[in-house]
Scaffold this motif. Structure first.
Motif, mmCIF file in Angstrom:
data_model
loop_
_atom_site.group_PDB
_atom_site.id
_atom_site.type_symbol
_atom_site.label_atom_id
_atom_site.label_comp_id
_atom_site.label_asym_id
_atom_site.label_seq_id
_atom_site.Cartn_x
_atom_site.Cartn_y
_atom_site.Cartn_z
ATOM 1 N N LEU A 1 11.151 1.541 -14.722
ATOM 2 C CA LEU A 1 12.596 1.750 -14.707
ATOM 3 C C LEU A 1 13.285 0.947 -13.610
ATOM 4 O O LEU A 1 14.507 0.959 -13.495
ATOM 5 C CB LEU A 1 12.908 3.239 -14.516
ATOM 6 C CG LEU A 1 12.592 4.104 -15.736
ATOM 7 C CD1 LEU A 1 12.311 5.528 -15.321
ATOM 8 C CD2 LEU A 1 13.736 4.070 -16.722
ATOM 9 N N ARG B 1 19.100 -0.308 -18.981
ATOM 10 C CA ARG B 1 18.975 1.138 -18.782
ATOM 11 C C ARG B 1 19.411 1.909 -20.020
ATOM 12 O O ARG B 1 19.034 3.066 -20.194
ATOM 13 C CB ARG B 1 19.777 1.578 -17.567
ATOM 14 C CG ARG B 1 19.313 0.913 -16.277
ATOM 15 C CD ARG B 1 19.620 1.738 -15.058
ATOM 16 N NE ARG B 1 19.281 1.024 -13.837
ATOM 17 C CZ ARG B 1 18.055 0.917 -13.330
ATOM 18 N NH1 ARG B 1 17.050 1.489 -13.973
ATOM 19 N NH2 ARG B 1 17.833 0.237 -12.225
ATOM 20 N N GLN C 1 15.095 4.949 -21.036
ATOM 21 C CA GLN C 1 15.530 6.189 -20.408
ATOM 22 C C GLN C 1 14.318 6.980 -19.911
ATOM 23 O O GLN C 1 13.169 6.663 -20.244
ATOM 24 C CB GLN C 1 16.345 7.026 -21.390
ATOM 25 C CG GLN C 1 17.724 6.454 -21.702
ATOM 26 C CD GLN C 1 18.684 6.617 -20.537
ATOM 27 O OE1 GLN C 1 18.866 7.712 -19.998
ATOM 28 N NE2 GLN C 1 19.318 5.530 -20.137
#
Length: 333
Positions: free
Chosen positions: A64, A103, A107
């Motif tokens: 991420l 993004r 998730q």
């Protein structure tokens, strides 16, 4: 499930500096993730398992691209290649602003449903946050989608005005799932999403995630420490120990026929509701997990391995194909 890769980890390294001394200088480093390579195919669920501290959550946060903000000074190496229609992008090269468009497609579902929801916001505000950031929908359209998402995740649409403290742990995790689904992501990184829940609720949440995967065409990286839970949801399983990948293969092969000694020990620790099961079959590990600051040379598992040979302390074993179809980092199995 497609054969096309959605995400590739190539020789990923994540190192945290250890500072000390009067003048605060670097006295060592912790390699939380040490030269890991993985491929996540579109539409599949890859389970990443291991003991606490093995680096699996660090892998999730690095995908991420939030590790730099969480731990300033962290050193990253290798590549995380995310494949899109316009070509592959190395996520590790992107800073905050450049990462923002991705993004929406990647998730996360967090481990603790009690800490991952803002207690000052209503459920509607929590699920609305990604919609406000990543879409141009009107307030009415967002509100309708929030109600639909809550209902799809097993909650009532009327809960939109309630606060997190009014819900149980399983309901809070459903709210977290609804928030992750809000912007139609392609990949969801689930960091131990059921470890903080009761066993009866764990099954409900896992079944919900499987239903949503079929409906939305999702790809999961499912991080956990319980092999039995991962086996239920995953297509493939990867096993980590002290930042290293020690085994990877199809879920049934790894679960029923583990090859690496650590995988066997991890599996034997899974509780079995069978009073007649022999305790002698369990493989118990001796000794403590080595400090990440001072990892063993060669194979990182050799200090606790029941089949270790003298050269295990010298050579770092690569992942090699085994007869059951999976790959294991041990030449003596």
């Amino acid at each position: 499930m497609s054969d096309q890769p959605l995400l590739e980890l190539r020789n990923l390294v994540v190192s945290y500096a250890v500072w000390g001394g009067v003048f605060r200088h670097k006295v060592g480093e912790i390699r939380a993730v040490d030269d890991i390579s993985l491929t996540l195919r579109s539409g599949e669920t890859l389970g990443l398992v291991g003991e606490s501290g093995c680096g699996k959550s660090t892998v999730a946060k690095t995908i991420l691209n939030v590790v730099r903000e969480m731990a300033p000074g962290v050193e990253l190496g290798g590549e995380i290649r995310y494949h899109r229609e316009r070509g592959a992008v190395n996520l590790l090269e992107l800073r905050q602003r450049a990462m923002r468009p991705f993004r929406r497609e990647i998730q996360m579902i967090f481990q603790d449903p009690f800490a991952s929801l803002n207690p000052r916001q209503t459920v509607g505000q929590i699920v609305d946050a990604p919609l406000r950031i990543h879409t141009n929908q009107t307030a009415k359209e967002r509100r309708e989608r929030i109600r639909w998402l809550l209902e799809r995740c097993g909650l009532q649409g009327s809960y939109i005005g309630r606060y997190p403290h009014e819900f149980s742990g399983g309901q809070r995790q459903r709210i977290g799932i609804a928030r992750a689904l809000a912007v139609n992501p392609k990949l969801i990184v689930a960091d131990e999403p059921v470890s903080a829940l009761d066993v009866s609720v764990q099954a409900q949440v896992i079944n919900l995630m499987q239903d949503l995967q079929d409906e939305f065409g999702l790809t999961y990286l499912f991080v956990a420490h319980d092999l039995s839970v991962v086996h239920h949801i995953a297509d493939r399983i990867a096993v980590m120990y002290l930042g290293k990948l020690v085994e990877i293969g199809e879920a049934d092969a790894v679960y029923h026929h583990p090859k690496h000694p650590y995988s066997k020990a991890l599996l034997s620790a899974v509780p079995q509701p069978d009073p007649n099961r022999s305790r002698a079959k369990r493989q118990l590990l001796e000794g403590e997990i080595p400090s990440p600051l001072n990892k063993p040379s060669g194979c990182v598992f050799h200090t606790r391995c029941p089949i270790a040979e003298p050269d295990c302390s010298i050579k770092v074993p690569p992942l090699e194909p085994k007869e059951s179809g999976q790959e294991a980092a041990c030449p003596y199995v």
